[in-house]
Design an enzyme around this catalytic site. Structure first.
Site, PDB file in Angstrom:
ATOM      1  N   ASP A  52       0.791  -1.240   0.000  1.00  0.00           N
ATOM      2  CA  ASP A  52       0.000   0.000   0.000  1.00  0.00           C
ATOM      3  C   ASP A  52       0.823   1.289   0.000  1.00  0.00           C
ATOM      4  O   ASP A  52       0.277   2.370  -0.212  1.00  0.00           O
ATOM      5  CB  ASP A  52      -0.982  -0.001   1.185  1.00  0.00           C
ATOM      6  CG  ASP A  52      -0.298  -0.190   2.542  1.00  0.00           C
ATOM      7  OD1 ASP A  52      -0.900  -0.830   3.434  1.00  0.00           O
ATOM      8  OD2 ASP A  52       0.838   0.298   2.709  1.00  0.00           O
ATOM      9  N   HIS A  84       6.391  -8.174  -1.133  1.00  0.00           N
ATOM     10  CA  HIS A  84       5.298  -8.533  -2.058  1.00  0.00           C
ATOM     11  C   HIS A  84       5.039  -7.439  -3.091  1.00  0.00           C
ATOM     12  O   HIS A  84       3.945  -7.368  -3.674  1.00  0.00           O
ATOM     13  CB  HIS A  84       4.024  -8.862  -1.263  1.00  0.00           C
ATOM     14  CG  HIS A  84       4.191 -10.047  -0.369  1.00  0.00           C
ATOM     15  ND1 HIS A  84       3.325 -10.326   0.670  1.00  0.00           N
ATOM     16  CD2 HIS A  84       5.126 -11.019  -0.326  1.00  0.00           C
ATOM     17  CE1 HIS A  84       3.734 -11.421   1.298  1.00  0.00           C
ATOM     18  NE2 HIS A  84       4.818 -11.858   0.717  1.00  0.00           N
ATOM     19  N   CYS A 121       8.397  -5.807 -20.340  1.00  0.00           N
ATOM     20  CA  CYS A 121       9.251  -4.815 -21.007  1.00  0.00           C
ATOM     21  C   CYS A 121       9.945  -3.921 -19.985  1.00  0.00           C
ATOM     22  O   CYS A 121       9.347  -3.525 -18.991  1.00  0.00           O
ATOM     23  CB  CYS A 121       8.394  -3.958 -21.955  1.00  0.00           C
ATOM     24  SG  CYS A 121       7.695  -4.927 -23.295  1.00  0.00           S
ATOM     25  N   CYS A 147       0.947  -1.578 -22.105  1.00  0.00           N
ATOM     26  CA  CYS A 147       2.379  -1.282 -22.251  1.00  0.00           C
ATOM     27  C   CYS A 147       2.576  -0.637 -23.617  1.00  0.00           C
ATOM     28  O   CYS A 147       2.161  -1.203 -24.638  1.00  0.00           O
ATOM     29  CB  CYS A 147       3.174  -2.579 -22.142  1.00  0.00           C
ATOM     30  SG  CYS A 147       4.910  -2.389 -22.579  1.00  0.00           S
ATOM     31  N   GLY A 163       1.263  -7.174  13.014  1.00  0.00           N
ATOM     32  CA  GLY A 163       0.086  -7.098  12.146  1.00  0.00           C
ATOM     33  C   GLY A 163       0.097  -8.099  11.006  1.00  0.00           C
ATOM     34  O   GLY A 163      -0.341  -7.803   9.898  1.00  0.00           O
ATOM     35  N   SER A 213      -0.632 -12.438  10.083  1.00  0.00           N
ATOM     36  CA  SER A 213      -1.186 -13.712  10.571  1.00  0.00           C
ATOM     37  C   SER A 213      -0.120 -14.810  10.589  1.00  0.00           C
ATOM     38  O   SER A 213      -0.387 -15.924  11.031  1.00  0.00           O
ATOM     39  CB  SER A 213      -2.352 -14.135   9.674  1.00  0.00           C
ATOM     40  OG  SER A 213      -1.922 -14.180   8.317  1.00  0.00           O
ATOM     41  N   ASN A 260       0.123  -8.226  17.567  1.00  0.00           N
ATOM     42  CA  ASN A 260      -0.944  -8.595  16.641  1.00  0.00           C
ATOM     43  C   ASN A 260      -2.293  -8.554  17.353  1.00  0.00           C
ATOM     44  O   ASN A 260      -2.369  -8.831  18.552  1.00  0.00           O
ATOM     45  CB  ASN A 260      -0.686 -10.009  16.104  1.00  0.00           C
ATOM     46  CG  ASN A 260      -1.297 -10.189  14.726  1.00  0.00           C
ATOM     47  OD1 ASN A 260      -0.926  -9.485  13.789  1.00  0.00           O
ATOM     48  ND2 ASN A 260      -2.263 -11.080  14.633  1.00  0.00           N
ATOM     49  N   ALA A 298      -1.653  -2.430  16.825  1.00  0.00           N
ATOM     50  CA  ALA A 298      -0.275  -1.946  16.625  1.00  0.00           C
ATOM     51  C   ALA A 298      -0.175  -0.438  16.820  1.00  0.00           C
ATOM     52  O   ALA A 298       0.815   0.064  17.349  1.00  0.00           O
ATOM     53  CB  ALA A 298       0.190  -2.332  15.220  1.00  0.00           C
TER      54      ALA A 298
END
Ligand code: APR
Length: 248
Positions: free
Chosen positions: A104, A119, A132, A144, A184, A186, A210, A228
């Site tokens: 994010d 990720h 590309c 693209c 935060g 799992s 968590n 958190a």
């Protein structure tokens, strides 16, 4: 909020700190997590229809539109006290690395610099058909410009390899740290969920923060169940602001 004296002492002495974060740290910014039973994205959407290369191949527009919706939500969201506390630890700890599973971009907006995105990042794009080089992309039309192929989000989908450099940096840092935070997440998705074990096997202190218990909870040295955005700022206050922890 009170913290065990032994934890405070060990964190004040810690020279190398690693923090792994997941969707839970962005929950207080209004972004859905993935596996929360009620509000999680995977309780409303099917990952096999949205977060795999096969799904994109089947229906690029459907997947592009879903990521465009998530991208808008991330842009509208603001970093919260949890993100800011992480940036604060980076400022104060002798050595620090943030390893995030989040795509994010809120950590960067909170001021984090020493970080790896395991990720990927939803605000980045890639050419799906030919990967590309460069970013000659027509984002509005999802194409693209170099080859006319489809644009996919710059995130890691299920069944895909993580960025090699990011995973290497995260693994090395985990194996060399004195303290490892899991925040935060799992602790269910690998290889990210294996990092705490690499830290522990190399003698590091493992701390979990968590909202709900995870497979890590019974195995961590300390596990704080809660938000958190409340626990992290309090810990930073204790360790570095009022406590004179080892600084930069
Ligand atoms: N503070 C702390 N923890 C929280 C909070 C909060 N305010 N709100 C929710 N949580 C916790 C939940 O209890 C849950 O255990 O955050 C965790 C989020 O877990 P997941 O939804 O599974 O997200 P995450 O661990 O980041 O998922 C890992 O899976 O779907 C893939 O690629 C995606 O990066 C993601 C990966």
């Amino acid at each position: 909020m009170n913290f065990p004296e032994s934890l405070i002492e060990q964190l004040r002495r810690a020279r190398r700190i690693v923090a792994l974060t997941g969707a839970g740290i962005s929950a207080e910014s209004g972004l859905a997590t993935f596996r929360d039973t009620q509000s999680g994205l995977w309780s409303k959407f099917r990952p096999e229809e949205l977060a795999t290369a096969e799904a994109f191949q089947r229906d690029p527009k459907f997947v592009q539109d879903w990521y465009a919706w998530r991208r808008q939500n991330a842009l509208k969201a603001k970093p919260n006290a949890g993100h800011r506390a992480i940036a604060d630890i980076e400022e104060r700890a002798p050595e620090f690395l943030l390893v995030t599973q989040n795509v994010d971009g809120l950590h960067q907006r909170a001021g984090s610099k020493e970080m790896v995105e395991l990720h990927g990042n939803i605000h980045r794009f890639r050419c799906f058909e030919n990967d590309c080089a460069g970013d000659n992309f027509d984002i509005e039309n999802g194409r693209c410009r170099s080859c006319g192929g489809h644009l996919r989000p710059g995130v890691v989908w299920f069944g895909e390899m993580l960025p090699v450099h990011a995973l290497e940096s995260a693994t090395n840092a985990a194996e060399q740290c004195d303290a490892f935070f899991s925040i935060g997440t799992s602790s269910l998705v690998y290889p990210a969920a294996d990092l705490w074990r690499r830290a522990k096997d190399n003698g590091a202190l493992v701390i979990e923060i968590n909202k709900d218990p995870t497979p890590l909870t019974p195995l961590a040295d300390y596990s704080f169940l809660g938000r958190a955005g409340e626990i992290l700022p309090a810990l930073v206050q204790h360790i570095w602001i009022h406590g004179g922890g080892v600084g930069k």
